[in-house]
Design an enzyme around this catalytic site. Structure first.
Site, PDB file in Angstrom:
ATOM      1  CE1 TYR A   1      -3.518   2.713   0.287  1.00 49.98           C
ATOM      2  CE2 TYR A   1      -2.227   3.504   2.150  1.00 49.98           C
ATOM      3  CZ  TYR A   1      -3.239   3.690   1.212  1.00 49.98           C
ATOM      4  OH  TYR A   1      -3.949   4.877   1.196  1.00 49.98           O
TER       5      TYR A   1
ATOM      6  CG  LEU B   1      -4.583   7.459  10.968  1.00 56.41           C
ATOM      7  CD1 LEU B   1      -4.343   7.352  12.477  1.00 56.41           C
ATOM      8  CD2 LEU B   1      -4.969   6.103  10.393  1.00 56.41           C
TER       9      LEU B   1
HETATM   10  P1  NDP Z   1     -13.285   4.647   1.026  1.00 56.03           P
HETATM   11  O1  NDP Z   1     -13.138   3.172   1.054  1.00 56.03           O
HETATM   12  O2  NDP Z   1     -14.334   5.277   1.867  1.00 56.03           O
HETATM   13  O3  NDP Z   1     -13.505   5.128  -0.489  1.00 56.03           O
HETATM   14  C1  NDP Z   1     -12.786   4.570  -1.542  1.00 56.03           C
HETATM   15  C2  NDP Z   1     -13.464   4.931  -2.843  1.00 56.03           C
HETATM   16  O4  NDP Z   1     -12.691   4.382  -3.919  1.00 56.03           O
HETATM   17  C3  NDP Z   1     -14.854   4.347  -2.936  1.00 56.03           C
HETATM   18  O5  NDP Z   1     -15.711   5.312  -3.501  1.00 56.03           O
HETATM   19  C4  NDP Z   1     -14.686   3.174  -3.900  1.00 56.03           C
HETATM   20  O6  NDP Z   1     -15.860   3.022  -4.667  1.00 56.03           O
HETATM   21  C5  NDP Z   1     -13.559   3.695  -4.792  1.00 56.03           C
HETATM   22  N1  NDP Z   1     -12.879   2.621  -5.481  1.00 56.03           N
HETATM   23  C6  NDP Z   1     -12.130   1.618  -4.945  1.00 56.03           C
HETATM   24  N2  NDP Z   1     -11.727   0.788  -5.914  1.00 56.03           N
HETATM   25  C7  NDP Z   1     -12.222   1.287  -7.080  1.00 56.03           C
HETATM   26  C8  NDP Z   1     -12.159   0.865  -8.435  1.00 56.03           C
HETATM   27  N3  NDP Z   1     -11.495  -0.254  -8.804  1.00 56.03           N
HETATM   28  N4  NDP Z   1     -12.777   1.599  -9.378  1.00 56.03           N
HETATM   29  C9  NDP Z   1     -13.444   2.724  -9.028  1.00 56.03           C
HETATM   30  N5  NDP Z   1     -13.556   3.169  -7.772  1.00 56.03           N
HETATM   31  C10 NDP Z   1     -12.949   2.446  -6.818  1.00 56.03           C
HETATM   32  O7  NDP Z   1     -11.850   5.235   1.382  1.00 56.03           O
HETATM   33  P2  NDP Z   1     -11.266   6.724   1.423  1.00 56.03           P
HETATM   34  O8  NDP Z   1     -12.295   7.719   1.088  1.00 56.03           O
HETATM   35  O9  NDP Z   1     -10.551   6.838   2.685  1.00 56.03           O
HETATM   36  O10 NDP Z   1     -10.199   6.610   0.250  1.00 56.03           O
HETATM   37  C11 NDP Z   1     -10.113   7.532  -0.821  1.00 56.03           C
HETATM   38  C12 NDP Z   1      -8.662   7.736  -1.174  1.00 56.03           C
HETATM   39  O11 NDP Z   1      -7.997   8.336  -0.085  1.00 56.03           O
HETATM   40  C13 NDP Z   1      -7.887   6.461  -1.490  1.00 56.03           C
HETATM   41  O12 NDP Z   1      -7.043   6.702  -2.590  1.00 56.03           O
HETATM   42  C14 NDP Z   1      -7.072   6.221  -0.228  1.00 56.03           C
HETATM   43  O13 NDP Z   1      -5.918   5.495  -0.496  1.00 56.03           O
HETATM   44  C15 NDP Z   1      -6.792   7.640   0.177  1.00 56.03           C
HETATM   45  N6  NDP Z   1      -6.407   7.870   1.546  1.00 56.03           N
HETATM   46  C16 NDP Z   1      -7.223   7.494   2.566  1.00 56.03           C
HETATM   47  C17 NDP Z   1      -6.854   7.761   3.886  1.00 56.03           C
HETATM   48  C18 NDP Z   1      -7.665   7.314   5.052  1.00 56.03           C
HETATM   49  O14 NDP Z   1      -7.125   7.292   6.177  1.00 56.03           O
HETATM   50  N7  NDP Z   1      -8.948   6.997   4.892  1.00 56.03           N
HETATM   51  C19 NDP Z   1      -5.628   8.488   4.169  1.00 56.03           C
HETATM   52  C20 NDP Z   1      -4.828   8.805   3.025  1.00 56.03           C
HETATM   53  C21 NDP Z   1      -5.241   8.538   1.771  1.00 56.03           C
HETATM   54  P3  NDP Z   1     -16.534   1.643  -5.114  1.00 56.03           P
HETATM   55  O15 NDP Z   1     -16.246   0.618  -4.058  1.00 56.03           O
HETATM   56  O16 NDP Z   1     -17.987   1.990  -5.233  1.00 56.03           O
HETATM   57  O17 NDP Z   1     -15.921   1.345  -6.435  1.00 56.03           O
HETATM   58  C1  8X3 Z   2      -4.261   5.878   4.453  1.00 61.40           C
HETATM   59  C2  8X3 Z   2      -3.578   6.326   5.700  1.00 61.40           C
HETATM   60  O1  8X3 Z   2      -1.944   5.486   7.462  1.00 61.40           O
HETATM   61  O2  8X3 Z   2      -3.980   4.220   7.119  1.00 61.40           O
HETATM   62  O3  8X3 Z   2      -3.484   6.151   3.339  1.00 61.40           O
HETATM   63  O4  8X3 Z   2      -2.215   4.152   5.486  1.00 61.40           O
HETATM   64  S1  8X3 Z   2      -2.898   4.968   6.452  1.00 61.40           S
END
Ligand code: NDP
Ligand code: 8X3
Length: 257
Positions: free
Chosen positions: A157, A189
């Site tokens: 990741y 986070l």
């Molecule tokens: P969620 O799981 O709440 O949202 C993830 C989104 O990505 C969903 O809408 C999902 O939609 C979509 N998704 C996943 N796989 C696919 C795919 N193959 N095609 C299209 N859409 C896809 O997580 P977050 O909102 O937290 O994550 C959003 C972004 O933020 C990610 O890139 C994550 O790595 C990043 N991030 C998150 C952090 C956290 O702590 N939450 C911190 C740092 C970065 P669906 O399943 O409907 O396809």
């Molecule tokens: C998501 C934040 O620290 O859970 O990118 O990997 S962490």
């Protein structure tokens, strides 16, 4: 703040978490939205709410970013009046597992690499030529603190988010001389479905990730994404690392319990 009223914004992963919050805040600012994800029913519900609240123009795209042919056919041939995309928010992404690399599940690795790296590339490759041709556009990638620092079990990741960081930096170089902007917003986070997806629906394990600390909310990040998009055209926010006050690095979190 520069108005983005009427601008066309593509948000991938708009069905949940940060992407859904971006849809809210861009809609509040009067943008027209192309909302993409695999779960169409979630997108339809978000679209209906935003249409009621803000009278937003919304185009829903059921799209798996890993499916290169589907991405190309959906985004290269966008119907009018949606074809001239102004802002692309590359947000779709996920983590799977927290295993040591030597015990890792290769299917999990494929899913993370295919979504977080290859999916982001497919979408960008489909949308960017139009921006270059029109000499107008902004790509905003959602990276992570995990792209700056590793944590145990984060291996693949973290590597995908380091790749996102490298791609943002490289893209900014490739676009030098054009007015197109590139930003990377890199959260720590944030409480979303992220950890539920990582632990495949194990809610107890997922909630422990945020236990005893105050995480960021998806809206915190969405406000920052929209901030990047609403700077004057000569201002490019290249990279923003955004942590909860209770977090100081990928591995250091202040917990009360
Ligand atoms: P969620 O799981 O709440 O949202 C993830 C989104 O990505 C969903 O809408 C999902 O939609 C979509 N998704 C996943 N796989 C696919 C795919 N193959 N095609 C299209 N859409 C896809 O997580 P977050 O909102 O937290 O994550 C959003 C972004 O933020 C990610 O890139 C994550 O790595 C990043 N991030 C998150 C952090 C956290 O702590 N939450 C911190 C740092 C970065 P669906 O399943 O409907 O396809
Ligand atoms: C998501 C934040 O620290 O859970 O990118 O990997 S962490």
């Amino acid at each position: 703040m520069v108005s983005i009223q009427g601008q066309i914004v593509v948000i991938t992963g708009a069905s949940s978490g940060i992407g859904a919050a971006c849809a809210q805040i861009f809609a509040r600012e009067g943008a027209a939205l192309i909302l993409a994800a695999r779960r169409q029913e979630k997108l339809e519900a978000i679209a209906a709410e935003l249409q009621t609240t803000y009278q937003s123009q919304i185009h829903v795209l059921e799209m798996d970013v890993c499916d290169r042919a589907a991405v190309e056919s959906a985004l290269i041939a966008l119907p009018e009046p949606w074809s001239q995309v102004d802002i692309l928010v590359n947000n779709a992404g996920l983590s799977r597992g927290l295993d040591k690399l030597q015990e890792g599940d290769i299917q999990n690795w494929e899913e993370m690499i295919d979504t977080n790296v290859k999916g982001l590339l497919y979408v960008t490759r489909a949308v960017l030529p139009g921006m270059v041709e029109r000499r107008r556009g902004h790509v905003i990638n959602i990276g992570s603190v995990a792209g700056h620092q590793n944590y145990p079990g984060g291996n693949v990741y973290c590597a995908t988010k380091a790749a996102v960081r490298a791609l943002s930096e490289g893209l900014k170089m490739d676009l030098l001389g054009t007015p197109i902007r590139v930003s990377s917003v890199d959260p720590g986070l944030v409480e979303t479905e992220f950890s539920q997806v990582r632990f495949r629906g194990d809610l107890e394990k997922a909630s422990k990730v945020y236990q005893g600390m105050t995480p960021l909310t998806p809206e915190d990040i969405a406000e920052i994404v929209v901030f990047c998009a609403t700077r004057p055209p000569h201002v490019n926010i290249s990279e923003l690392l955004v942590l909860a006050t209770d977090q100081s690095s990928a591995t250091m979190v202040n917990r009360q319990s």
